[in-house]
Enzyme design. Structure first.
Site, PDB file in Angstrom:
ATOM      1  CD  GLU A 212      42.233  38.754  40.365  1.00 54.24           C
ATOM      2  OE1 GLU A 212      41.091  39.225  40.291  1.00 54.24           O
ATOM      3  OE2 GLU A 212      43.263  39.444  40.321  1.00 54.24           O
TER       4      GLU A 212
ATOM      5  CB  CYS B 244      41.573  46.389  36.564  1.00 53.49           C
ATOM      6  SG  CYS B 244      40.889  44.777  36.858  1.00 53.49           S
TER       7      CYS B 244
END
Lengths: 643, 643
Positions: free
Chosen positions: A310, A406
């Site tokens: 990421e 998230c």
């Protein structure tokens, strides 16, 4: 400069009010159900149950990610923001109850993290690099501050102060403490928020320690890894740049590693730098800002161009079909930009907020608020996505919930707290800033000066922003209006008189200094023809391509409107374009129609040939990027070949 | 149709002779050293040592991949081909010795695989899906046939016959045998080669069993997995399409899974189909051929567009910068194409051999023969490659040897055996085919007819191919010359008289039927202006781009000649181009110079802007793709933006 408090900003806006309503009426209840595992078919969360087990009120085993607690914290923060903008007794009751539960889960010594309380008490504070204890604490602190601001109730503040006392007893520069800092930054900016509530120097100093210690040698991650007798796996997976711990922060000039971690860290760095007036830290923040926004950011405000870890990659590496561009990362970019405005009142920062908000963030949520993108690519071909492992994180339909959830609560807290990004004021200069054009009103109190500001606008679809002022008595101060850089010919009238902008422009703000009277009114006209945007030629993916932008809105083209194989479409730079607001499309969006071309599907089955591809004129229909994938699934591209 | 035997073809060619010499004088000795772990700095091979341990002549543990034995087999096959085209007593002695070693390593019952003999005797024949026992056996059989053809020595044939007897005792349709077949096809085509040497029906029938059984339900991979009580990992990693075992082969119409496995299988399928005259199998081969060459093949003859599992993906998914395009896969494509010619004498097949050979295969080896590409991408930016995990298998400099060293020996055996792809003959039609234009000569005997053919040419750089015939006596037969489809205006003269091609063209071959006399000569002129090639518009990566091809050679542009950011270069379709043979460049190549444009690096640091990028005229220099990365490392692209 200070932002106007969220409670003092009322949003009454044709674009945003319905989205705030969605957050309050749909997203927050939906997420509460998710946290309680009450959504059939969604991945289990177990978050509330983890707290019950930690409090000794339920039996069972911990389930979820090591950072599962943060889902509740982010939800609670969203609730705080939502209550700040509108009372809701039943929601407040739910929140009070869950705060009580959090309190009961907290241990005597202040420790509070259900993963370690329930599953691995022996591992507390042994792996700051990977274990997210400080990250979860940070989100809980942010929630506490938001909830306290909204309700005035201190209980959750007391809980997090006790937690911070505990953390401070374990970590720090003093002898006998561990010189550790988080693998996932977040607590730094949270501690600065807490410090502003408590005035407790300990909170500031703990933040300063985490920031100053980061990247110091001998490296704490090595020290604790050795203590853990870590085997190969962790080392292989982890490198220090992944967590921005490869160098002391003041020596960092290029954004690297996990993009959300990076930008949370940079945000905390700004907070600290502004508070203590640390120029070397400010310089680092500016260098990193420059690097991210001028070398590593998608036109949508998306950041992080690699699904692997990421992460950021190298300058100008911005592949559209393998963008990672996590919704959370763009949200973090808003947090950071908002803080950069504290360093300097420069529209560049406010514009990044606008860019991310209207594009790469909003794309993360479906129009009905019930499904989410974690990853926001700029180019999608479903059949390829389904068959290429290097695109495995790209989806072309939003999903109801994620195991690693998230992004949805992060979206909820951002949209609920949108009000705080609109206005700010600078007491020493007697300046009030309007950064974002959102309908509604606010009240600013500045050294006894009471100013009411009302915005009326159909932004981002319409060019007009009407601003009405109310003042107790005639007073001189400066009203600073952002003139967006995408707008080539802005016009400004004060009480119907045209104002010459060139003389009052400062860092992108039109600064109108005068003695303001009751009912003075301003008309800001921001003409928004369709702009053809090109990328720096170093961005290899986009060379020879253009993107369409109108006002702050980046457009895309979808298969449902334009047929398949979107890459075969091209637009000349002098394409005739028209814009029309379509009330019934995608809950009301302005659509661009442009005269372009499309290469005909090959007549032959030949894969390679020396003849020319034949193209035919077509009308190309573009919709706002944020609204893509709200109809039938299919191809989508942002960057279109330039004819 | 039969190919002219390798021993009867003498290559004397300015392009290929030096490469065959390289294989013989450099590659084969180098690889022999590698197999013996005698190359400092290279990854260890341990292959010979594994055989010694298996033979009980050395102590130690097995080291290497489960298919390490095949490295020796491929080397031995290359040696066989090399000896077929030129005696070398010392090399033959080495080979005889290693054959003796192989014989000593073989077990009493015929079993022969050092991994299982040394490391895991208990696991023999328990995991055909993953364990490569049949794959290694297949390569050893191919080596045996090549060595026998070259030397007439039967020892290695006896070894592999004993091995095949053993395999036949374990696997097959009869009661008491396992109905298993290889996870990695290869033995199928090898058994057909062996059958042609031995005439032993058992060899044909075992091949037929492997092909007919493939994909049958209940699925053998499931049955053996259950017997192994396999845990999750294998199942997750493996799906049946990876091994082309998802369907019975006659129902397969789309190429899927691991590309080398696929194409080895398809090759074996053709061999069997032609031998037994199985139309349904031929139809499957044709459908698969169509799918691979018209939907899934790079312009270089590279196949396999995903590094993940080295596999085919979906139609038209041909990313240039993440091409997997393993050298071995292109080599396999040559094997397959050569067999397809047995089904039908159609130039399409011979052309794929040419395309792969001069481009995506030759690129796998450095000009000095000492380093290799496993993966042959069509677009490389070093800095991006270094920082993106989804490009982790792409390299921009060749490497000396690989842990999984399949490609170097595969290249060696192909180039050494090049002679067998040039000529073939069809007895029933009295036709002799010239498929490839390679200087040298051959002798064809066809029903008592003795024909000598000599080619003189500077192909692929020059358009002229001179062919001289010698015959014992005047005879009528047909000489069929491939007219490459890339050549728009071929010309043909027989004994200086122009021949009208349109009347004698059949499936891409000019078929000259006449009574040939001693010293008849043919002049074939294949004008090779630079061709601008475009891809089917369904290939999204290449839309709006062109590639340069001259004759069979695909060109690329490199940073060393054209500066960095090659994507900023564009060529108009009417670009002035010139071709020049540069003797001293890259061991002598024809270079293309073209008038094009290059976008200037952005003056501003801005990432996005509404101004036009400014371009300037530049001379673009293109070199043959196969020769890239033989100078300083840097960017490379094949597909260039069309202005």
């Amino acid at each position: 400069m200070e932002n106007v408090d969220l409670k003092d900003v009322i949003i009454d806006d044709s674009f945003w009010s319905k989205r705030q309503k969605l957050i309050k009426e749909t997203v927050i209840p939906y997420q509460w159900a998710a946290l309680n595992d009450a959504i059939p078919g969604a991945e289990p969360s177990h978050t509330i149950e983890n707290f019950r087990i930690a409090a000794g009120e339920s039996n069972g085993e911990y389930y979820g990610m090591v950072f599962q607690d943060s889902d509740l914290a982010k939800w609670l923060e969203a609730v705080g923001h939502s209550l700040a903008i509108g009372k809701d007794e039943s929601l407040e009751k739910i929140a009070d109850d869950v705060i009580d539960l959090i309190g009961r889960a907290q241990q005597e010594d202040g420790y509070l993290n259900t993963y370690f309380i329930v599953a691995h008490p022996e591992r507390k504070w042994t792996n700051l690099r990977d274990d997210h204890e400080l990250y979860c604490a940070g989100h809980l602190i942010e929630a506490a501050v938001a909830y306290f601001h909204a309700t005035g109730k201190r209980k959750i503040i007391d809980i997090v102060c006790k937690l911070v006392d505990h953390i401070d007893s374990v970590l720090g520069p003093e002898a006998g403490k561990k010189r550790g800092y988080p693998g996932h930054p977040e607590i730094e900016l949270a501690l600065m928020k807490l410090y502003k509530v408590t005035g407790n120097k300990k909170h500031l100093e703990l933040c300063r320690f985490f920031i100053d210690e980061r990247g110091a040698e001998p490296h704490y991650y090595d020290i604790e890894a050795e203590r853990r007798k870590e085997s190969g796996r962790g080392e292989k997976f982890h490198n220090k740049s992944y967590s921005q711990a490869h160098l002391p922060v003041r020596e960092q000039t290029e954004a690297v590693g996990h993009s959300v971690r990076a930008v949370y860290l940079y945000s905390g760095m700004v907070d600290l730098a502004v508070e203590i007036g640390d120029e070397s830290l400010i310089d680092a923040c500016k260098a990193l800002w420059e690097n991210v926004t001028q070398k590593k950011m998608y036109i949508t405000g998306g950041i992080g161009s690699s699904q692997y870890r990421e992460s950021f990659t190298v300058n100008y590496d911005l592949p559209n079909n393998r963008a990672y561009t996590e919704t959370c990362a763009s949200i973090a970019l808003v947090f950071w930009a908002d803080r950069m405005l504290q360093i300097e009142e420069n529209r560049d920062y406010a514009e990044i907020i606008e860019r991310a908000l209207y594009n790469g963030i909003l794309s993360g949520m479906s129009l009905d608020g019930k499904s989410y993108f974690y990853v926001n690519p700029l180019e999608v071909w479903p059949s390829t996505v389904d068959h290429r492992n290097d695109m495995s994180s790209v989806k072309y339909t939003r999903q109801p919930w994620f195991g690693c959830a998230c992004c949805p609560p992060n979206l909820a807290r951002l949209i609920a707290s949108l009000g705080q990004y609109i206005y700010s004021y600078n007491k020493s200069n007697k300046e009030i800033f309007i950064h974002q054009f959102v309908g509604g009103n606010t009240k600013v109190e500045m050294d006894g000066l009471h100013v009411g500001i009302e915005q009326k606008t159909e932004y981002p679809w319409d060019e007009k922003v009407n601003i009405a002022l109310s003042v107790d008595e005639e007073q001189e101060f400066t009203l600073a209006l952002r003139l967006p850089s995408w707008c080539k010919e802005p016009k400004l009238k004060v009480n119907n008189e045209v104002v010459d902008l060139s003389s009052i422009l400062e860092k992108g703000y039109a600064k109108i200094t005068r003695v303001w009277k009751q009912d003075d009114h301003i008309e800001l006209i921001l003409p928004m023809p369709v702009e053809i945007v090109r990328a720096n030629p170093n961005v290899r993916e986009n060379i020879g391509k253009l993107a369409l932008q109108r006002g702050p809105i980046v457009y895309c083209i979808e298969e449902v409107d334009n047929g398949e194989n979107l890459q075969s479409i091209s637009l000349p730079s002098d394409s005739n374009m028209s814009v029309k607001f379509e009330e019934s499309l995608l809950e009301g969006v302005s659509v661009i129609k442009a005269e372009g071309f499309k290469i005909n599907p090959s007549d032959s089955e030949q894969l390679y040939f020396t003849s020319h591809n034949v193209k035919a004129p077509v009308e190309v229909k573009a919709i706002p990027y944020f609204a893509w994938s709200n109809r039938e699934p299919g191809e989508m591209i942002v960057w279109i070949r330039e004819e």
